[in-house]
Write an enzyme that holds these catalytic residues in place. Structure first.
Site, PDB file in Angstrom:
ATOM      1  N   LYS A 179       0.832  -1.132   0.111  1.00 28.77           N
ATOM      2  CA  LYS A 179       0.000  -0.130  -0.150  1.00 28.77           C
ATOM      3  C   LYS A 179       0.906   1.271   0.050  1.00 28.77           C
ATOM      4  O   LYS A 179       0.589   2.348  -0.655  1.00 28.77           O
ATOM      5  CB  LYS A 179      -1.027   0.056   0.994  1.00 28.77           C
ATOM      6  N   GLY A 232      -6.957  18.004  20.864  1.00 28.31           N
ATOM      7  CA  GLY A 232      -8.289  17.699  20.555  1.00 28.31           C
ATOM      8  C   GLY A 232      -8.920  17.930  21.697  1.00 28.31           C
ATOM      9  O   GLY A 232     -10.260  18.417  21.374  1.00 28.31           O
ATOM     10  N   ASP A 246      -6.948  18.003  28.895  1.00 26.37           N
ATOM     11  CA  ASP A 246      -6.801  16.677  29.881  1.00 26.37           C
ATOM     12  C   ASP A 246      -6.114  17.597  31.231  1.00 26.37           C
ATOM     13  O   ASP A 246      -4.729  17.769  30.808  1.00 26.37           O
ATOM     14  CB  ASP A 246      -6.245  15.641  29.366  1.00 26.37           C
ATOM     15  N   ASN A 306       0.674   3.568  25.587  1.00 25.73           N
ATOM     16  CA  ASN A 306       0.175   2.915  26.584  1.00 25.73           C
ATOM     17  C   ASN A 306       0.035   1.489  26.500  1.00 25.73           C
ATOM     18  O   ASN A 306       0.569   0.484  27.266  1.00 25.73           O
ATOM     19  CB  ASN A 306      -0.958   3.672  27.199  1.00 25.73           C
TER      20      ASN A 306
END
Length: 482
Positions: free
Chosen positions: A219, A334, A337, A421
């Site tokens: 790809k 976005g 936090d 994570n």
């Protein structure tokens, strides 16, 4: 391949040594050689004397040990005009021309028998040492994103931007359709490309990256050749477009979006007029455009400062820290936090409740996306905030309260990225540990996926201690943006 380049291999007779070259890759090379007007030679043809190769192509890694390669080819040395690596062939295909072989060619040196034996012995000792130590560690750890720095993506990301954009289209499309497995696969490939530290220019570059399958490398090759992916049309059909519109509403997942599509809905207007929305979805629809906009670092800092001041008014020992993509050094985020670390003896729900009341009173928080539970020790709040002033946008705000004893592991968790994570937790499990946002446990016994013994808590006074316990090089937040 266009007609103007259809004769780039004309007059050549190429023999490809198959060692370490997969069948699909071999087929790709052979197809380009034939289309380029070249001839393919086989070992059996050489023995019969029916062909004399002008170019003998071997896997690039074999060029690193000319002495061993010469031994392998000694039967044919007199008949071989040029021995080159696969990079030469890839560059010919990429540039659509017959590239001179000088800088790709291996030059064999004559050795006495004793020198040859000495070289062989050194190679064997080196191989045994490295294989038993360095290579073993690399095989076990370096395939995990958590053990690697993401800093290379800054330089390589720009050069590979088109590749990343095309693959991201598919990752998002499959995520919106609920195909999390394929979406995760594309995101892993994107992460590997961002971390690779080089601009990809051919199939060989892509297939050499850890974690990229032959299918994914093809790809990448298609994007390099054409500038896009034919399969990316899946991102442009009416269903994919509708699902993306729906899943961009906060509180709407793939299954809900699919259900709305099956009912004949296609636009935000359809949703507003025909769907009975939850409270969260109504808020998501209300601030649809605002939530799609990235948040500049400066704005994140302004919001964090207001939250921090309010928190310290409640309890001076509280330590608010902006986390997420902001702490990883991104230029925009976005959402916002914020992790709030409190002494262990304090009640997280009490602190969180007082903080939310204060922030609503100041006008920062405008809407709740979750409500605080009447019972329990709630540690997480999701809401909407907006800075004072005209033309300010509404932003997503997440606040996490953690006790001091869990500060390091929680800080790592809420900093992310999600791929980092997942990777470091998997690596921890491979080494007999268990890592979560609450603590790092050692001596964990497992039988497959089943945990037989949860082990014991390892003290982690800071993030560095977590890396050290896992025998990993410390990665600061800006190197975890996988």
């Amino acid at each position: 391949m266009s007609n103007e380049h259809s004769s780039m291999f004309k007059g050549t007779c190429i023999l490809i040594f198959p060692a370490l070259i997969g069948k699909k890759r071999m087929s790709l090379f052979e197809t380009h050689i034939r289309k380029g007007g070249g001839n393919l030679c086989q070992f059996s043809d050489m023995k019969k004397g029916t062909c004399k190769p002008s170019h003998f192509v071997v896997e690039d890694s074999l060029l690193q040990n000319p002495a061993n390669l010469e031994k392998t080819l000694k039967t044919y040395r007199g008949e071989l005009k040029a021995v080159v690596g696969t990079q030469w062939l890839s560059d010919c295909i990429k540039l659509k021309m017959l590239v001179p072989t000088e800088s790709y060619q291996v030059h064999f040196q004559k050795q006495s028998h004793s020198e040859e034996c000495s070289t062989s012995k050194r190679a064997k000792l080196s191989s045994e040492s490295e294989t038993g130590n360095i290579s073993k560690k690399i095989t076990q750890d370096d395939k995990f994103a958590g053990s690697q720095s993401s800093s290379a993506l800054t330089t390589a990301g720009e050069g590979n931007e088109i590749i990343i954009q095309e693959l991201q289209k598919l990752a998002d499309a499959f995520r919106n359709k609920g195909d999390t497995w394929r979406s995760h696969g594309y995101n892993k490939a994107i992460s590997a490309i961002k971390r690779c530290g080089k601009v990809l220019s051919c199939y060989e570059d892509a297939i050499a990256l850890p974690g990229l399958s032959d299918k994914m490398a093809r790809k990448v090759w298609e994007i390099l050749e054409t500038g896009s992916l034919k399969v990316s049309k899946v991102c442009e059909d009416s269903k994919t477009i509708a699902l993306e519109i729906f899943t961009n509403i906060w509180g709407v997942g793939p299954s809900t979006a699919e259900n709305w599509y099956q009912q004949g809905y296609r636009t935000l207007a359809d949703v507003k007029e025909k769907v009975c929305l939850t409270k969260q979805q109504m808020i998501g629809l209300k601030y649809y455009e605002d939530f799609l906009q990235r948040i500049p670092r400066k704005e994140v800092e302004e919001i964090a400062l207001i939250v921090s001041s309010a928190a310290k008014t409640i309890e001076p020992l509280i330590s608010p820290i902006p986390v997420g993509s902001y702490r990883r050094g991104n230029s925009s985020c976005g959402d916002v936090d914020i992790m709030i670390c409190i002494p262990d003896h304090l009640n997280s729900k009490s602190i969180l409740s007082q903080l939310i009341i204060s922030l609503k009173g100041s006008g920062l928080i405008t809407d709740d996306l979750v409500t605080l539970e009447k019972e329990g020790n709630q540690r997480k709040y999701l809401g909407v905030c907006c800075l004072p002033g005209d033309r300010q946008k509404h932003r997503r705000l997440d606040i996490f309260v953690v006790p001091k004893s869990e500060e390091a592991t929680a800080l790592m968790h809420y900093t992310g990225s999600a791929l980092f994570n997942r990777s470091i937790r998997l690596l921890a499990a491979k080494k007999g540990f268990s890592l979560s946002e609450h603590c790092l446990n050692g001596g964990v016994l497992r039988e497959g996926l089943k945990v037989l013994n949860s082990g014991y808590i390892i003290p982690t006074p800071n993030e560095e201690s977590i890396f050290k316990a896992l025998d990993l090089e410390y990665r600061p937040p800006e190197e975890r943006d996988h």
